[in-house]
Design a protein around this motif. Structure first.
Motif, PDB file in Angstrom:
ATOM      1  N   VAL A 118      -4.476  -0.251   1.283  1.00  0.00           N
ATOM      2  CA  VAL A 118      -5.495   0.428   2.088  1.00  0.00           C
ATOM      3  C   VAL A 118      -6.217  -0.590   2.966  1.00  0.00           C
ATOM      4  O   VAL A 118      -6.455  -0.349   4.155  1.00  0.00           O
ATOM      5  N   LYS A 119      -6.560  -1.734   2.383  1.00  0.00           N
ATOM      6  CA  LYS A 119      -7.230  -2.783   3.154  1.00  0.00           C
ATOM      7  C   LYS A 119      -6.351  -3.251   4.306  1.00  0.00           C
ATOM      8  O   LYS A 119      -6.822  -3.404   5.443  1.00  0.00           O
ATOM      9  N   ALA A 120      -5.071  -3.474   4.035  1.00  0.00           N
ATOM     10  CA  ALA A 120      -4.149  -3.928   5.080  1.00  0.00           C
ATOM     11  C   ALA A 120      -4.046  -2.883   6.195  1.00  0.00           C
ATOM     12  O   ALA A 120      -4.052  -3.228   7.384  1.00  0.00           O
ATOM     13  N   GLN A 121      -3.974  -1.618   5.835  1.00  0.00           N
ATOM     14  CA  GLN A 121      -3.901  -0.555   6.842  1.00  0.00           C
ATOM     15  C   GLN A 121      -5.203  -0.474   7.639  1.00  0.00           C
ATOM     16  O   GLN A 121      -5.189  -0.251   8.855  1.00  0.00           O
ATOM     17  N   ALA A 122      -6.325  -0.659   6.969  1.00  0.00           N
ATOM     18  CA  ALA A 122      -7.611  -0.649   7.664  1.00  0.00           C
ATOM     19  C   ALA A 122      -7.678  -1.781   8.685  1.00  0.00           C
ATOM     20  O   ALA A 122      -8.178  -1.594   9.801  1.00  0.00           O
ATOM     21  N   TRP A 123      -7.178  -2.957   8.315  1.00  0.00           N
ATOM     22  CA  TRP A 123      -7.118  -4.070   9.269  1.00  0.00           C
ATOM     23  C   TRP A 123      -6.247  -3.700  10.455  1.00  0.00           C
ATOM     24  O   TRP A 123      -6.595  -3.966  11.604  1.00  0.00           O
TER      25      TRP A 123
END
Length: 66
Positions: A19-24
């Motif tokens: 999720v963090k990677a996608q948010a970035w």
């Protein structure tokens, strides 16, 4: 709709990092080189053990935020 909030477990680590990677990718796409964002995605498996250890430590030591 009811929402249940619970402490994270080590099983939650990889999905949370994804999720963090996608948010970035969504926040910084067009601002950062695609290669950098690809590296964020590719780095998830390497980050899992460290984050899992931290989540386990916090759980064992009853660290929580109220």
């Amino acid at each position: 709709m009811a929402v249940t909030v619970r402490p994270a477990t080590s099983d939650d680590v990889e999905p949370l990092l994804r999720v963090k990677a996608q948010a970035w990718r969504e926040a910084y796409g067009g601002l950062l080189p695609a290669a950098h964002l690809d590296a964020v995605d590719a780095g998830v498996p390497e980050q899992v053990p460290g984050w899992a250890a931290l989540v386990g430590w916090a759980s064992a030591n009853q660290v929580s935020h109220t």
